[in-house]
Motif scaffolding. Sequence first.
Motif, short mmCIF file in Angstrom:
data_model
loop_
_atom_site.label_atom_id
_atom_site.label_comp_id
_atom_site.label_asym_id
_atom_site.label_seq_id
_atom_site.Cartn_x
_atom_site.Cartn_y
_atom_site.Cartn_z
N GLU A 132 0.99 -1.22 -0.14
CA GLU A 132 -0.05 -0.08 -0.06
C GLU A 132 0.93 1.26 -0.05
OE1 GLU A 132 -3.11 1.22 -0.65
OE2 GLU A 132 -3.66 -0.80 -0.33
N GLY A 133 0.82 2.03 -1.10
CA GLY A 133 1.62 3.24 -1.20
C GLY A 133 0.66 4.52 -1.05
N PRO A 134 1.41 5.61 -1.27
CA PRO A 134 0.51 6.73 -1.52
C PRO A 134 -0.49 6.91 -2.56
CG PRO A 134 2.84 7.14 -1.38
CD PRO A 134 2.68 5.85 -1.41
N GLU A 135 0.04 6.22 -3.71
CA GLU A 135 -0.82 6.14 -4.90
C GLU A 135 -1.78 4.87 -4.84
OE1 GLU A 135 2.03 7.96 -7.24
OE2 GLU A 135 1.63 9.38 -5.60
N GLY A 136 -1.81 4.26 -3.87
CA GLY A 136 -2.71 3.03 -3.99
C GLY A 136 -1.79 1.81 -3.97
N LEU A 137 -2.00 0.63 -4.38
CA LEU A 137 -1.28 -0.34 -4.23
C LEU A 137 -0.11 0.01 -5.60
CD1 LEU A 137 -1.79 -2.88 -2.86
CD2 LEU A 137 -2.89 -3.98 -4.95
N GLN A 138 1.17 -0.51 -4.98
CA GLN A 138 2.21 -0.49 -5.72
C GLN A 138 3.07 -1.69 -5.53
OE1 GLN A 138 4.18 3.20 -3.78
NE2 GLN A 138 6.05 1.85 -3.86
N LEU A 139 3.90 -1.89 -6.65
CA LEU A 139 4.69 -3.03 -6.70
C LEU A 139 5.93 -2.87 -6.18
CD1 LEU A 139 4.94 -6.32 -8.02
CD2 LEU A 139 5.97 -5.27 -9.79
N VAL A 140 6.68 -3.68 -5.30
CA VAL A 140 7.97 -3.33 -4.61
C VAL A 140 8.73 -4.54 -4.69
CG1 VAL A 140 7.20 -1.64 -3.00
CG2 VAL A 140 7.41 -4.17 -2.17
N THR A 141 10.05 -4.22 -5.14
CA THR A 141 10.85 -5.59 -5.30
C THR A 141 12.11 -5.47 -4.03
OG1 THR A 141 10.77 -5.24 -7.86
CG2 THR A 141 12.62 -6.33 -6.91
N VAL A 142 12.41 -6.64 -3.67
CA VAL A 142 13.18 -6.89 -2.54
C VAL A 142 14.69 -6.58 -2.96
CG1 VAL A 142 14.15 -8.34 -0.87
CG2 VAL A 142 11.56 -8.30 -1.24
N LEU A 143 15.45 -5.80 -2.55
CA LEU A 143 16.82 -5.59 -3.05
C LEU A 143 17.76 -6.52 -2.16
CD1 LEU A 143 17.07 -1.65 -3.88
CD2 LEU A 143 16.68 -3.94 -5.42
N GLU A 144 17.68 -6.32 -0.73
CA GLU A 144 18.60 -6.90 -0.07
C GLU A 144 17.77 -7.03 1.23
OE1 GLU A 144 22.34 -5.25 1.48
OE2 GLU A 144 21.62 -3.11 0.62
N VAL A 145 18.28 -8.24 2.07
CA VAL A 145 17.60 -8.80 3.36
C VAL A 145 18.81 -8.66 4.39
CG1 VAL A 145 16.43 -10.54 4.56
CG2 VAL A 145 16.01 -10.29 2.04
N LEU A 146 18.60 -7.75 5.36
CA LEU A 146 19.65 -7.39 6.27
C LEU A 146 19.11 -8.31 7.54
CD1 LEU A 146 20.18 -3.86 5.65
CD2 LEU A 146 21.50 -5.73 4.73
N ASP A 147 19.77 -8.49 8.72
CA ASP A 147 19.44 -9.05 9.93
C ASP A 147 17.81 -8.80 10.33
OD1 ASP A 147 21.84 -10.10 9.90
OD2 ASP A 147 22.69 -8.86 11.43
N ASP A 148 17.64 -7.36 10.53
CA ASP A 148 16.06 -7.48 11.06
C ASP A 148 15.33 -6.31 9.95
OD1 ASP A 148 17.66 -5.16 11.61
OD2 ASP A 148 17.32 -5.00 13.72
N GLU A 149 15.79 -6.06 8.86
CA GLU A 149 15.17 -5.20 7.94
C GLU A 149 15.33 -5.62 6.53
OE1 GLU A 149 16.21 -1.27 8.65
OE2 GLU A 149 18.06 -1.31 7.76
N VAL A 150 14.42 -5.32 5.57
CA VAL A 150 14.22 -5.70 4.23
C VAL A 150 14.63 -4.22 3.57
CG1 VAL A 150 13.07 -6.98 2.42
CG2 VAL A 150 13.13 -7.54 4.94
N ILE A 151 15.47 -4.12 2.52
CA ILE A 151 15.50 -3.19 1.69
C ILE A 151 14.64 -3.30 0.52
CG2 ILE A 151 17.01 -1.40 0.44
CD1 ILE A 151 17.77 -1.70 3.34
N LEU A 152 13.59 -2.37 0.23
CA LEU A 152 12.55 -2.59 -0.84
C LEU A 152 12.92 -1.37 -1.94
CD1 LEU A 152 9.27 -3.19 1.08
CD2 LEU A 152 10.95 -4.74 -0.18
N ASP A 153 12.48 -1.64 -3.10
CA ASP A 153 12.53 -0.65 -4.17
C ASP A 153 11.24 -0.59 -4.96
OD1 ASP A 153 13.19 0.77 -6.60
OD2 ASP A 153 14.73 -0.38 -7.17
N GLY A 154 10.75 0.79 -4.79
CA GLY A 154 9.35 0.88 -5.21
C GLY A 154 9.20 1.30 -6.58
N ASN A 155 10.52 1.42 -7.32
CA ASN A 155 10.51 1.67 -8.75
C ASN A 155 9.78 0.71 -9.45
OD1 ASN A 155 12.00 4.34 -9.06
ND2 ASN A 155 13.35 3.33 -7.81
N HIS A 156 9.36 0.89 -10.57
CA HIS A 156 8.63 -0.04 -11.55
C HIS A 156 10.05 -0.72 -11.82
CE1 HIS A 156 7.35 -1.84 -15.18
NE2 HIS A 156 6.05 -1.63 -14.76
N PRO A 157 9.67 -2.13 -12.08
CA PRO A 157 11.03 -2.99 -12.48
C PRO A 157 11.78 -2.48 -13.72
CG PRO A 157 9.28 -4.38 -11.91
CD PRO A 157 8.70 -2.95 -11.70
#
Length: 161
Positions: free
Chosen positions: A99-124
Amino acid sequence: MVISADKVVLFHYTLTDEEGEVLDSSEGHGPLAYIHGQGNIIPGLENALAGKSVGDRLDVTVTPEEGYGLRDEDLIQAVPKNAFEGVDVIEPGMQFHAEGPEGLQLVTVLEVLDDEVILDGNHPMAGLVLNFAVEITDIRDATAEELDHGHVHGPDGHHHH
């Protein structure tokens, strides 16, 4: 009949990047159907198809500005891993709807750290120059209902991309 506003256009396509790698294709799926002038497809491709006829084949190069936009580094963010409840394995490259400011958006996982996940909200395909090889297979008038809804109905399906 030529492609103009409010025509339903069916076309086969193969999409490649600058290295010639195939990113997407209608091969084996039947042609893509859209209503011209309704913003159903990216502007660079829609503009190139205007005035064309059934049987026309064309190669279209679409810049990021006319495609899925430039990459926005502000759309990369860290999210606590516990936000992914019920997901056992989180790996780079996985995609989720968020859920993003403009409604549903696709996010891609860039990397997984110990307790957090880095997400990319850009279109692939943001930031990419896109090369489309297109063959137009059919053109018809859109029905009143299709124009009302803004997308194609009927045997050519409810293709939501």
